[in-house]
Design an enzyme around this catalytic site. Sequence first.
Site, PDB file in Angstrom:
ATOM      1  N   ASP A  63       0.817  -1.217   0.000  1.00 21.18           N
ATOM      2  CA  ASP A  63       0.000   0.000   0.000  1.00 21.18           C
ATOM      3  C   ASP A  63       0.850   1.266   0.000  1.00 21.18           C
ATOM      4  O   ASP A  63       0.633   2.173   0.810  1.00 21.18           O
ATOM      5  CB  ASP A  63      -0.938   0.010   1.216  1.00 21.18           C
ATOM      6  CG  ASP A  63      -1.752  -1.266   1.352  1.00 21.18           C
ATOM      7  OD1 ASP A  63      -2.226  -1.755   0.316  1.00 21.18           O
ATOM      8  OD2 ASP A  63      -1.888  -1.777   2.475  1.00 21.18           O
ATOM      9  N   GLU A  68     -11.449   1.073  -3.784  1.00 26.20           N
ATOM     10  CA  GLU A  68     -11.007   1.518  -2.460  1.00 26.20           C
ATOM     11  C   GLU A  68      -9.743   2.355  -2.657  1.00 26.20           C
ATOM     12  O   GLU A  68      -9.357   2.688  -3.766  1.00 26.20           O
ATOM     13  CB  GLU A  68     -10.714   0.297  -1.578  1.00 26.20           C
ATOM     14  CG  GLU A  68      -9.719  -0.663  -2.220  1.00 26.20           C
ATOM     15  CD  GLU A  68      -9.529  -1.957  -1.461  1.00 26.20           C
ATOM     16  OE1 GLU A  68      -9.443  -1.907  -0.227  1.00 26.20           O
ATOM     17  OE2 GLU A  68      -9.437  -3.017  -2.112  1.00 26.20           O
TER      18      GLU A  68
END
Length: 529
Positions: free
Chosen positions: A15, A184
């Site tokens: 991420d 997302e």
Amino acid sequence: MTLLHNPVIRGFAPDPSLVRVGDWYYVATSSFEWFPTIPIHRSRDLAHWEYAGHVRGAAPGDSLAGVPDSGGIWAPSLSWDGERFWVVYAVVRSVGTPYFDIDTYVSTATEASGKWTTPQRVASHGFDPALFHHQGRLWLLNLQNDHRPGGRRFAGIVLTELDRETLNPVGGTHLLLQHERLVEGPKLVRRGGWYYLVLAEGGTGFEHGVRVARSRAITGPYELAARPLLTSRDDPSLPLQKAGHGELVQTPDRDWVLSHLTARPLQTPDGPRCTLGRETAVQAVAWDEDGWPRMRHGGAHPAVEVDVPTRPEPLPPQLPTSEGPLGWPWSTLRAAPDPSWADTTSRPGWIRLRGRHGPESRWAHSLLAQRITEHRAEAEVTVEARPTTFTQAAGLVLWYNTEAYMSLDVTWAEPEGEGQRGQQWRGAGRTVLSLVEREESGTRQAALVDVVTEEPLTLGVTVDEAEARFWCLRGGLRTPVGGPLDFSKLSDDHGSRLRFTGAMAGIHAVDLVDAAFTADFTGFRLTCW
């Protein structure tokens, strides 16, 4: 131009949130249940990276005790407002439930490696939040989670303006986009009169990708691009899989790059498995004549070798940190290392661990570990320990989580030929090396051999792709302990539960009765190639 080789940050660095400040690039990555919380790396040329510190204090009370495996701190987003760094992130306390039980926090610092402010809680619509700074205003992006029966757990992307000083909401929350495919990890950038919404699409597994939407107004409506900007989901032969969760950043020369996560799977009889976890990669980006971003090398697949629009610049001397002998690359579970159980002063050159909970504890496991960064690796350590009960153990571990690990421990067992009757207080018994393999279905004793502990023991493990072989030194020679074990079980992709971290190698100690047993370790070495 600089040639980089992806992944640029290797082994459990998922991420990535990329920001440029002057001539430096900074990346923050997820830490989940591990400390240090929110590691930050920096680079001058996007190819060569060094650890630059972490967001100290990101976990409220400096503790993530009790969070489940792959819970904790998800997907931090790093940004710069011209004067200071900002980071926003979610602490996830439930995994695999409709609720997630999320708290979202914001912290700031004038230096990425410096002192971060006490985290302040903000609106917590869902995980993977981000901040957008524009014309003196501050906006919070988030996933919207609908926990209700029949609800969509990924119910769209929302935007809320925050007061820059109080971080309280200003006005209402705006729904920017909903999509039939899971989206997302929203990030916003401004270019050419457009607001570009960069989205993680399709979940963080092999279906992952990066999708872009745009609007003339920050609150929408947003038009979704016809195709993904980046994905590897249509070609399982690509060396970089799971490509997704991207962020666009402009270079000083007005070129553009994309940071994203990726994974390098092993091909096993049970399918691809990513033992190294998800890692950080960088791609070069161009813009087409219609104003949409695209991969500069063409198509939507991630490239291993990338010419990025920077000047090759060697890093300066290693950035000093104040984290002490148990700082990076060491990591600990659910709390930072503490001298009460990880002592580096009592015996110079050694680490003394005081045993606490067992390896399946979510509360107080005395474990120090480092990331495995390549598919071939070797770890070894010398340990001095004298257990007197089967409730005491210390040794070398390969670790993924509380349901996936392998440990070679010095411990106690009943006299040979006597069953496990739990009568260790009688005084009789022997010291053994116990090799244990844990997976989701249970624990297996893989080997048990007698040892003499008058002298320290050197324990080791060699990982060759999907195979792990443990050994100990006897007479200067490596003596195998047990047979080969399936290292691919320590991966994101084994088992039925969600897994988001990566394999580690380290040392640990256990004392289930008194929490007083200690073991001394020296010469820990982890080599990856």
